[in-house]
Scaffold this active site. Structure first.
Site, PDB file in Angstrom:
ATOM      1  N   SER A 158       6.245   0.673  -6.578  1.00  0.00           N
ATOM      2  CA  SER A 158       5.101   1.582  -6.526  1.00  0.00           C
ATOM      3  C   SER A 158       3.848   0.793  -6.145  1.00  0.00           C
ATOM      4  O   SER A 158       3.928  -0.166  -5.383  1.00  0.00           O
ATOM      5  CB  SER A 158       4.941   2.287  -7.882  1.00  0.00           C
ATOM      6  OG  SER A 158       3.869   3.209  -7.841  1.00  0.00           O
ATOM      7  N   TYR A 177      -0.259   7.809   1.631  1.00  0.00           N
ATOM      8  CA  TYR A 177       0.412   6.615   1.088  1.00  0.00           C
ATOM      9  C   TYR A 177       0.281   6.586  -0.432  1.00  0.00           C
ATOM     10  O   TYR A 177       1.269   6.449  -1.157  1.00  0.00           O
ATOM     11  CB  TYR A 177      -0.189   5.338   1.696  1.00  0.00           C
ATOM     12  CG  TYR A 177       0.282   4.090   1.009  1.00  0.00           C
ATOM     13  CD1 TYR A 177      -0.458   3.518  -0.038  1.00  0.00           C
ATOM     14  CD2 TYR A 177       1.484   3.489   1.355  1.00  0.00           C
ATOM     15  CE1 TYR A 177      -0.018   2.385  -0.695  1.00  0.00           C
ATOM     16  CE2 TYR A 177       1.927   2.346   0.696  1.00  0.00           C
ATOM     17  CZ  TYR A 177       1.174   1.808  -0.329  1.00  0.00           C
ATOM     18  OH  TYR A 177       1.618   0.686  -0.995  1.00  0.00           O
ATOM     19  N   LYS A 225       3.127   7.105  -3.631  1.00  0.00           N
ATOM     20  CA  LYS A 225       3.360   6.195  -4.767  1.00  0.00           C
ATOM     21  C   LYS A 225       3.228   6.951  -6.091  1.00  0.00           C
ATOM     22  O   LYS A 225       3.917   6.648  -7.067  1.00  0.00           O
ATOM     23  CB  LYS A 225       2.413   5.011  -4.701  1.00  0.00           C
ATOM     24  CG  LYS A 225       2.646   4.106  -3.488  1.00  0.00           C
ATOM     25  CD  LYS A 225       4.069   3.557  -3.408  1.00  0.00           C
ATOM     26  CE  LYS A 225       4.247   2.578  -2.264  1.00  0.00           C
ATOM     27  NZ  LYS A 225       5.623   2.060  -2.140  1.00  0.00           N
TER      28      LYS A 225
HETATM   29  N1  LIG Z   1       1.042  -5.301   0.594  1.00  0.00           N
HETATM   30  C1  LIG Z   1       0.498  -4.899  -0.552  1.00  0.00           C
HETATM   31  O1  LIG Z   1      -0.588  -5.363  -0.970  1.00  0.00           O
HETATM   32  C2  LIG Z   1       1.208  -3.878  -1.383  1.00  0.00           C
HETATM   33  C3  LIG Z   1       2.473  -3.385  -1.031  1.00  0.00           C
HETATM   34  N2  LIG Z   1       3.100  -2.511  -1.893  1.00  0.00           N
HETATM   35  C4  LIG Z   1       4.453  -2.025  -1.605  1.00  0.00           C
HETATM   36  O2  LIG Z   1       5.328  -3.130  -1.470  1.00  0.00           O
HETATM   37  C5  LIG Z   1       6.404  -2.781  -0.592  1.00  0.00           C
HETATM   38  C6  LIG Z   1       6.534  -3.815   0.495  1.00  0.00           C
HETATM   39  O3  LIG Z   1       5.263  -3.917   1.086  1.00  0.00           O
HETATM   40  P1  LIG Z   1       5.013  -4.996   2.248  1.00  0.00           P
HETATM   41  O4  LIG Z   1       5.700  -6.266   1.945  1.00  0.00           O
HETATM   42  O5  LIG Z   1       3.548  -4.986   2.524  1.00  0.00           O
HETATM   43  O6  LIG Z   1       5.840  -4.277   3.428  1.00  0.00           O
HETATM   44  P2  LIG Z   1       5.437  -4.060   4.960  1.00  0.00           P
HETATM   45  O7  LIG Z   1       4.535  -2.874   5.021  1.00  0.00           O
HETATM   46  O8  LIG Z   1       5.048  -5.322   5.566  1.00  0.00           O
HETATM   47  O9  LIG Z   1       6.875  -3.645   5.547  1.00  0.00           O
HETATM   48  C7  LIG Z   1       7.392  -2.413   5.183  1.00  0.00           C
HETATM   49  C8  LIG Z   1       8.887  -2.538   5.192  1.00  0.00           C
HETATM   50  O10 LIG Z   1       9.438  -1.258   5.007  1.00  0.00           O
HETATM   51  C9  LIG Z   1      10.359  -0.967   6.043  1.00  0.00           C
HETATM   52  N3  LIG Z   1      10.160   0.413   6.477  1.00  0.00           N
HETATM   53  C10 LIG Z   1       8.986   0.987   6.803  1.00  0.00           C
HETATM   54  N4  LIG Z   1       9.199   2.267   7.167  1.00  0.00           N
HETATM   55  C11 LIG Z   1      10.541   2.478   7.068  1.00  0.00           C
HETATM   56  C12 LIG Z   1      11.389   3.585   7.303  1.00  0.00           C
HETATM   57  N5  LIG Z   1      10.903   4.740   7.753  1.00  0.00           N
HETATM   58  N6  LIG Z   1      12.710   3.445   7.086  1.00  0.00           N
HETATM   59  C13 LIG Z   1      13.219   2.279   6.650  1.00  0.00           C
HETATM   60  N7  LIG Z   1      12.476   1.182   6.403  1.00  0.00           N
HETATM   61  C14 LIG Z   1      11.158   1.290   6.616  1.00  0.00           C
HETATM   62  C15 LIG Z   1      10.117  -1.929   7.177  1.00  0.00           C
HETATM   63  O11 LIG Z   1      11.397  -2.292   7.682  1.00  0.00           O
HETATM   64  P3  LIG Z   1      11.750  -2.533   9.237  1.00  0.00           P
HETATM   65  O12 LIG Z   1      10.454  -2.577   9.979  1.00  0.00           O
HETATM   66  O13 LIG Z   1      12.480  -3.840   9.197  1.00  0.00           O
HETATM   67  O14 LIG Z   1      12.612  -1.377   9.623  1.00  0.00           O
HETATM   68  C16 LIG Z   1       9.428  -3.106   6.487  1.00  0.00           C
HETATM   69  O15 LIG Z   1      10.384  -4.075   6.164  1.00  0.00           O
HETATM   70  C17 LIG Z   1       6.081  -1.381  -0.066  1.00  0.00           C
HETATM   71  O16 LIG Z   1       6.757  -0.425  -0.860  1.00  0.00           O
HETATM   72  C18 LIG Z   1       4.569  -1.260  -0.307  1.00  0.00           C
HETATM   73  O17 LIG Z   1       4.177   0.091  -0.469  1.00  0.00           O
HETATM   74  C19 LIG Z   1       2.525  -2.075  -3.051  1.00  0.00           C
HETATM   75  C20 LIG Z   1       1.283  -2.533  -3.402  1.00  0.00           C
HETATM   76  C21 LIG Z   1       0.522  -3.431  -2.584  1.00  0.00           C
HETATM   77  C1  LIG Z   2     -12.771  -6.452   4.125  1.00  0.00           C
HETATM   78  C2  LIG Z   2     -12.137  -7.376   5.104  1.00  0.00           C
HETATM   79  C3  LIG Z   2     -12.836  -8.657   5.420  1.00  0.00           C
HETATM   80  C4  LIG Z   2     -10.955  -7.087   5.736  1.00  0.00           C
HETATM   81  C5  LIG Z   2     -10.167  -5.852   5.507  1.00  0.00           C
HETATM   82  C6  LIG Z   2      -9.013  -6.161   4.572  1.00  0.00           C
HETATM   83  C7  LIG Z   2      -8.137  -4.926   4.350  1.00  0.00           C
HETATM   84  C8  LIG Z   2      -7.192  -4.724   5.537  1.00  0.00           C
HETATM   85  C9  LIG Z   2      -7.365  -5.119   3.042  1.00  0.00           C
HETATM   86  C10 LIG Z   2      -8.310  -5.417   1.869  1.00  0.00           C
HETATM   87  C11 LIG Z   2      -7.706  -4.767   0.622  1.00  0.00           C
HETATM   88  C12 LIG Z   2      -6.302  -4.411   1.097  1.00  0.00           C
HETATM   89  C13 LIG Z   2      -5.478  -3.457   0.293  1.00  0.00           C
HETATM   90  C14 LIG Z   2      -4.461  -2.752   0.905  1.00  0.00           C
HETATM   91  C15 LIG Z   2      -4.291  -2.729   2.408  1.00  0.00           C
HETATM   92  C16 LIG Z   2      -5.142  -3.766   3.155  1.00  0.00           C
HETATM   93  C17 LIG Z   2      -6.522  -3.934   2.529  1.00  0.00           C
HETATM   94  C18 LIG Z   2      -7.293  -2.624   2.618  1.00  0.00           C
HETATM   95  C19 LIG Z   2      -3.556  -1.808   0.130  1.00  0.00           C
HETATM   96  C20 LIG Z   2      -4.073  -0.410   0.370  1.00  0.00           C
HETATM   97  C21 LIG Z   2      -2.087  -1.919   0.599  1.00  0.00           C
HETATM   98  C22 LIG Z   2      -1.163  -0.976  -0.138  1.00  0.00           C
HETATM   99  C23 LIG Z   2      -1.394  -0.879  -1.594  1.00  0.00           C
HETATM  100  O1  LIG Z   2      -0.492  -0.442  -2.305  1.00  0.00           O
HETATM  101  C24 LIG Z   2      -2.755  -1.126  -2.179  1.00  0.00           C
HETATM  102  C25 LIG Z   2      -2.670  -1.500  -3.661  1.00  0.00           C
HETATM  103  C26 LIG Z   2      -3.550  -2.174  -1.382  1.00  0.00           C
HETATM  104  C27 LIG Z   2      -4.992  -2.303  -1.902  1.00  0.00           C
HETATM  105  C28 LIG Z   2      -5.684  -3.460  -1.185  1.00  0.00           C
END
Ligand SMILES: NC(=O)C1=CN([C@@H]2O[C@H](COP(=O)(O)OP(=O)(O)OC[C@H]3O[C@@H](n4cnc5c(N)ncnc54)[C@H](OP(=O)(O)O)[C@@H]3O)[C@@H](O)[C@H]2O)C=CC1
Ligand SMILES: CC(C)=CCC[C@@H](C)[C@H]1CC[C@H]2C3=C(CC[C@]12C)[C@@]1(C)CCC(=O)[C@@H](C)[C@@H]1CC3
Length: 348
Positions: free
Chosen positions: A180, A203, A207
């Site tokens: 989540s 998005y 979650k």
């Molecule tokens: N990054 C963050 O700060 C945060 C991320 N999360 C959660 O953590 C998890 C991983 O995030 P993150 O590492 O950033 O992942 P990315 O957004 O970098 O990658 C997403 C992954 O999900 C897969 N994917 C996306 N859409 C589909 C689809 N329609 N069907 C199948 N697979 C799909 C992609 O696989 P492929 O392209 O190989 O098919 C890819 O590997 C997610 O659930 C995200 O919501 C939660 C909180 C914060």
């Molecule tokens: C402000 C500057 C210098 C650059 C922009 C950074 C953003 C792309 C980045 C900062 C906080 C990030 C964030 C997420 C996505 C990318 C940012 C907005 C999330 C929304 C990704 C998915 C999640 O689940 C949230 C908890 C993240 C919250 C912070």
């Protein structure tokens, strides 16, 4: 050798990869761990298998007491026939699955409102990188299956897959871990828009749906011997949002992440390995007979960079309505897909 099977959706993501790394590090000795990599494309499968092999051989110190092998599943959760094929694949190959990490997710981000971002950073830098409102999300996007795209990708597609492989999950006394987010507040979901086609925060709404789906299902799954948890990985660098950044904004973001951690934010894990703490903690270290399952386990990092687990309560409001909607949608798709895959080899 005891065999275990781990399915990690979205394996080739920062979090997915680090979940596998931590699983390799903490799995019991004398186990043969089959890692089922999933992706929408074969090149990304191959890429991530090479990264996992490198970690296992050169970094994990598990070569002598843990065997790993690989399988892969091509699945797109926005395509129900693809989801059914993935079930069919699993059903043909495995009678037991021991871990399922529902990690794959997407957003329909359409860039960043940079003026808004600068304003938020100037007025509240900690909030700007913890609870950002300046990422632009498209509204009303539907899949080819005529469902809300993000609803299907992040919630219904994985849920339908789970319902189909329940026999394997039961046989494997599996851990199911839903990934989540801290951005899953009840305000992001309206019962008038469960498929998230009217909201500009689909998005976050997805979650919220994940949190409620977990609350609605973990007790019945427990009766089958399946332990389901919902976790959140904090905030960490990701391919999905790095593509909107250049050299300056990427390092500006990192600087703000470290500032946020220094200012006391527990959630700025920043790297994927720290972010993967909670997803693996609940499968390896939590005692399912004592650890609570009606809470969300979060990966957290202290000011001095030490990782820890921080739990949060989940507001159950609207759980029953949401689950009833998903169950009804499942029955609809069971009917739609009932003749999709038939045995074509009819013995003469
Ligand atoms: N990054 C963050 O700060 C945060 C991320 N999360 C959660 O953590 C998890 C991983 O995030 P993150 O590492 O950033 O992942 P990315 O957004 O970098 O990658 C997403 C992954 O999900 C897969 N994917 C996306 N859409 C589909 C689809 N329609 N069907 C199948 N697979 C799909 C992609 O696989 P492929 O392209 O190989 O098919 C890819 O590997 C997610 O659930 C995200 O919501 C939660 C909180 C914060
Ligand atoms: C402000 C500057 C210098 C650059 C922009 C950074 C953003 C792309 C980045 C900062 C906080 C990030 C964030 C997420 C996505 C990318 C940012 C907005 C999330 C929304 C990704 C998915 C999640 O689940 C949230 C908890 C993240 C919250 C912070």
């Amino acid at each position: 050798m005891n065999r275990k099977v781990a399915v990690v959706t979205g394996t080739n993501s920062n979090l997915g990869l680090n979940i596998v790394f931590r699983l390799i590090e903490t799995e019991d000795a004398n186990v043969r761990l089959t890692i089922v990599v999933t992706s929408r494309t074969l090149p990304r499968v191959k890429e991530v298998i090479e990264q996992i092999k490198d970690f296992y051989k050169n970094k994990s110190k598990r070569v002598n007491d843990l065997e790993i092998d690989f399988d892969y599943l091509l699945v797109d959760f926005t395509n129900m026939v693809s989801v059914l094929n993935a079930y069919y694949d699993i059903n043909k190959k495995y009678d037991a699955i021991n871990y399922l990490f529902v990690n794959a997710a997407q957003g329909i981000f359409d860039g960043i409102d940079w003026i808004g971002a600068v304003k938020e950073v100037m007025t509240s830098p900690l909030d700007a990188v913890t609870n950002p409102t300046y990422k632009i999300q498209l509204v009303g996007v539907k899949s080819k299956d005529d469902m809300g795209l993000i609803f299907q990708a992040n919630v219904f597609g994985p849920y339908y897959f789970i319902t189909k492989i329940l026999p394997q999950l039961t046989k494997g006394k599996a851990y199911i871990v839903w990934i989540s987010s801290i951005m899953s507040d009840p305000k992001y979901l309206s019962l008038n828009d469960i498929e998230l086609v009217k909201t500009n925060a689909s998005y976050e709404g997805s979650k919220r749906l994940v949190d409620l789906l977990h609350l609605a299902t973990y007790k019945d799954l427990k009766k089958l011997g399946i332990n389901q948890y919902v976790v959140q990985p904090g905030i960490f660098t990701s391919q999905s949002f790095s593509k909107y950044l250049n050299f300056f904004t990427y390092f500006g973001m990192l600087l703000l992440f470290y500032f946020a951690r220094w200012a006391g934010s527990p959630w700025h894990n920043i790297d994927g390995y720290k972010a993967a703490n909670a997803p693996v903690y609940v499968t390896r270290l939590a005692n399912p007979n004592f650890e609570k399952q009606d809470i969300k386990y979060g990966s957290a990092t202290s000011r001095d960079g030490m990782p820890y687990i921080k739990t949060q309560e989940i507001d159950p409001t609207n759980m029953s309505d949401v689950f009833a909607y998903l169950q009804k949608k499942k029955l609809e798709w069971d009917e739609k897909l009932k003749d999709q895959i038939t045995e074509t080899r009819v013995p003469i």
